[in-house]
Scaffold this motif. Structure first.
Motif, PDB file in Angstrom:
ATOM      1  N   GLN A  26       0.865  -1.176   0.000  1.00  0.00           N
ATOM      2  CA  GLN A  26       0.000   0.000   0.000  1.00  0.00           C
ATOM      3  C   GLN A  26       0.904   1.231   0.000  1.00  0.00           C
ATOM      4  N   PRO A  27       0.622   2.181  -0.879  1.00  0.00           N
ATOM      5  CA  PRO A  27       1.487   3.376  -0.911  1.00  0.00           C
ATOM      6  C   PRO A  27       1.306   4.247   0.334  1.00  0.00           C
ATOM      7  N   PHE A  28       2.399   4.803   0.815  1.00  0.00           N
ATOM      8  CA  PHE A  28       2.388   5.737   1.930  1.00  0.00           C
ATOM      9  C   PHE A  28       2.875   7.068   1.393  1.00  0.00           C
ATOM     10  N   THR A  54      -4.086  20.555   7.101  1.00  0.00           N
ATOM     11  CA  THR A  54      -4.965  19.676   6.351  1.00  0.00           C
ATOM     12  C   THR A  54      -5.109  18.368   7.111  1.00  0.00           C
ATOM     13  N   PRO A  55      -6.312  17.874   7.243  1.00  0.00           N
ATOM     14  CA  PRO A  55      -6.505  16.620   7.966  1.00  0.00           C
ATOM     15  C   PRO A  55      -5.950  15.451   7.161  1.00  0.00           C
ATOM     16  N   PRO A  56      -5.446  14.430   7.833  1.00  0.00           N
ATOM     17  CA  PRO A  56      -4.934  13.263   7.112  1.00  0.00           C
ATOM     18  C   PRO A  56      -6.067  12.507   6.437  1.00  0.00           C
ATOM     19  N   LYS A  57      -5.752  11.884   5.339  1.00  0.00           N
ATOM     20  CA  LYS A  57      -6.750  11.077   4.627  1.00  0.00           C
ATOM     21  C   LYS A  57      -6.943   9.759   5.348  1.00  0.00           C
ATOM     22  N   ASP A  58      -8.186   9.294   5.367  1.00  0.00           N
ATOM     23  CA  ASP A  58      -8.494   8.014   5.995  1.00  0.00           C
ATOM     24  C   ASP A  58      -8.118   6.906   5.029  1.00  0.00           C
ATOM     25  N   PRO A  59      -7.124   6.058   5.373  1.00  0.00           N
ATOM     26  CA  PRO A  59      -6.708   4.990   4.467  1.00  0.00           C
ATOM     27  C   PRO A  59      -7.784   3.926   4.261  1.00  0.00           C
ATOM     28  N   ASN A  60      -8.769   3.867   5.157  1.00  0.00           N
ATOM     29  CA  ASN A  60      -9.822   2.871   5.048  1.00  0.00           C
ATOM     30  C   ASN A  60     -11.076   3.399   4.374  1.00  0.00           C
ATOM     31  N   ALA A  61     -11.064   4.650   3.955  1.00  0.00           N
ATOM     32  CA  ALA A  61     -12.240   5.243   3.326  1.00  0.00           C
ATOM     33  C   ALA A  61     -12.536   4.559   1.989  1.00  0.00           C
TER      34      ALA A  61
END
Length: 64
Positions: A26-28, A54-61
């Motif tokens: 999974q890309p980080f 900026t809020p972090p993106k949810d990787p599980n979205a």
């Protein structure tokens, strides 16, 4: 001395992101890490704006 610490932190973050990407397939994205973004902009000679958060993106979205 602060520049050396900042450069070392960026280098270590790149290594950690690469290892995690390989291990979990999974890309980080280091661009979500504001310290890393500021470091890269400073290195390129661009002005940074530390007041923007900026809020972090949810990787599980979207995986449901």
């Amino acid at each position: 001395m602060g520049k050396k610490v900042q450069e070392r932190a960026a280098t270590e973050a790149e290594g950690i992101a690469k290892t995690l990407s390989e291990r979990y397939n999974q890309p980080f994205d280091l661009n979500e890490l504001l310290v890393y973004v500021d470091y890269k902009k400073e290195k390129e000679g661009k002005k940074t704006d530390n007041n923007i958060v900026t809020p972090p993106k949810d990787p599980n979205a979207g995986t449901e």
